[in-house]
Enzyme design. Structure first.
Site, short mmCIF file in Angstrom:
data_model
loop_
_atom_site.label_atom_id
_atom_site.label_comp_id
_atom_site.label_asym_id
_atom_site.label_seq_id
_atom_site.Cartn_x
_atom_site.Cartn_y
_atom_site.Cartn_z
N SER A 253 0.85 -1.18 0.00
CA SER A 253 0.00 0.00 0.00
C SER A 253 0.89 1.23 0.00
CB SER A 253 -0.90 0.01 1.23
OG SER A 253 -0.11 0.31 2.36
N LYS A 254 0.27 2.39 0.01
CA LYS A 254 1.04 3.64 -0.06
C LYS A 254 2.09 3.76 1.05
CE LYS A 254 -1.62 6.48 -3.03
NZ LYS A 254 -3.08 6.29 -2.98
#
Ligand code: GLU
Length: 490
Positions: A253-254
């Site tokens: 994820s980010k």
């Protein structure tokens, strides 16, 4: 063996993610390795979230990565159109056929009814699924329900009590129970087929031989297999590539770095580095080597060496690879790639990029050893630009050096000498520093570090001789004067 035909079928609902780019790359490598065809088509049946801008962006990313396609969007071919939204007429007869044979039926259940069913199943600890309220409606019941909604969905009638086996080239046999699936929607109330239906029709009608896609789609595959069966289509081979995890082994994820390929392009990662890096996310060659050009990847790629276990995204490794590819560029090429970043940072103006090109190349040469991605370049070479010097606030060593008793004299004297110089090359600069040391009886840090901090504002950075030489005597003298005025607070 029939010609291999593989496809990449992104949904234009966001920028291209690392995982999508890896799927595209694996499909492309597989096609190129075995002389097959790579098709790019668009899955845009999610009308609310799909946009032409994302479609354009995704295609631009594919182009940037060097993944060309033989058929599909923008290229054409015998199986078009290649956007699902433009294929509704093609899908329609298949829906009709399934309805006529009773393999599909209209469902009139409302959102509320479905939600209540869902909650009841969850409360009983069962997986939520459709229990078949509209499965066997009599003519009269249908009419009654039609009064409630004239926009039924179409559901597929899932055969009861049998296994559905995915024969996966990477995962082996993966068995699902049909009873856990529940009759699923294949056409929404607005007449648009859902992904699981449209993808089967597209893959079958386009003669796709191998479906290579992310593991997150594995749970869709039994639904798709049942549709192949119902429509009597030949079944392609499936290969589900493992998930990409962050270094803490949670889903990428980010938090683990940017997930969009465009972001990496903007930060100045090279397409060669990204394709090399993405190829190793799940695939591994024989041997220890890790640097592969795209043609080397084509020559080696095989599904046998795609791992079942998840791939871990390691940003440091990507940086290291990009560093390697940046190093391989000529200084001319590298400078050209750095210029947009310098312009954006306001260190240069357009005119200077040609007027001072030689100088600029020498500046860039000093940064090569520390450059992992192009967006780093302004910070690395900032010292070469402008007449003023900024003392970096958290650099205690720099402050200590300026506080040395000997520092003002070193600065003053060096300035005088700089202004007297007729020639100013690395050799001369070295010579003045040597003379200065002798005359003032200072050496080591008290000499070199003082000059460095006075001229650059930092105790660390690029090679000192290169800094002095490339700044030129006038700017060096100006910066020394400024430092003399500002720094020593005694
Ligand atoms: N549109 C799907 C996605 O973006 C592709 C699924 C497939 O390859 O079948 O993930």
């Amino acid at each position: 063996m029939a010609k291999i035909r593989v496809r990449f079928a992104p949904s234009p609902t966001g920028p291209m993610h690392i995982g999508g780019a890896r799927s595209a790359l694996f499909n492309w490598l597989f096609a190129r390795r075995y002389g097959g065809e790579f098709i790019v088509r668009i899955e845009d049946t999610d009308l609310e979230r799909s946009t032409p801008e994302y479609e354009e962006q995704i295609l631009a990313t594919l182009n940037w990565l060097g993944l060309d396609w033989d058929e599909g969007i923008g290229v054409g071919g015998d199986h078009g159109p290649y956007r699902q939204k433009e294929r509704l007429q093609i899908y329609h007869p298949y829906t009709q056929k399934l309805l006529e044979t009773g393999q599909a039926y209209h469902c009139y259940c409302s959102e509320e009814e479905l939600e209540a069913e869902r909650q009841a199943l969850i409360a009983k600890g069962q997986s939520p699924r459709y229990l078949g309220k509209c499965r066997n409606l009599s003519g009269k019941e249908k009419e009654e329900r039609l009064a409630l909604t004239d926009k039924p969905v179409v559901r597929f009638r899932v055969p009861e009590g049998r296994p559905v086996v995915v024969d996966d080239l990477i995962r082996g046999l993966v068995e699902f129970e049909s009873d856990g699936i529940g009759d699923y929607v294949i056409v929404k109330s607005d007449g648009i087929p859902v992904y699981n239906f449209a993808v089967v029709l597209d893959d079958a009608l386009m003669g796709i031989t191998h479906v290579l896609r992310g593991e997150e789609h594995l749970s869709n595959t039994p639904r798709q297999l049942l549709l192949y069966e119902a429509l009597n289509f030949p079944v392609p081979k499936f290969a589900h590539i493992s998930l990409i995890l962050g270094e803490d082994r949670s889903k990428m994820s980010k938090r683990h770095g940017s997930t969009s390929v465009e972001q990496y392009r903007q930060e100045g990662y090279l397409p060669e580095a990204l394709t090399n890096f993405l190829a190793l996310l799940g695939w591994s060659p024989e041997g220890e080597e890790e640097i592969f050009s795209i043609s080397e990847l084509v020559a080696r790629f095989s599904l046998e060496r795609v791992a079942k276990s998840p791939a871990v995204f390691n940003l440091e490794k990507l940086k290291w690879m990009n560093f390697h590819y940046l190093k391989g560029m000529s200084l001319e090429q590298l400078t050209a790639c750095c210029i947009p970043y310098l312009l954006k940072a306001g260190l240069l103006d357009e005119g200077e990029t040609t007027e001072r090109l030689d100088w600029l190349q020498q500046v860039i040469a000093t940064a090569r050893d520390g450059l992992h991605y192009l967006a780093e370049v302004p910070a690395l070479v900032k010292v070469f630009f402008g007449e003023t010097v900024e003392l970096s606030e958290d650099d205690d060593e720099a402050k200590d050096v300026l506080a040395l008793e000997s520092s003002p004299a070193v600065m003053r004297k060096f300035r005088e000498k700089a202004l007297e110089m007729e020639d100013w090359s690395g050799e001369e600069v070295r010579q003045i520093l040597k003379e200065l040391g002798k005359e003032l009886n200072v050496k080591g840090k008290a000499l070199f570090m003082t000059v460095r901090v006075a001229v650059s504002g930092q105790s660390q950075g690029r090679d000192l001789i290169a800094i002095l030489t490339l700044l030129g005597p006038t700017v060096v003298a100006q910066r020394l004067e400024e430092s003399l005025r500002r720094f020593p607070k005694r």
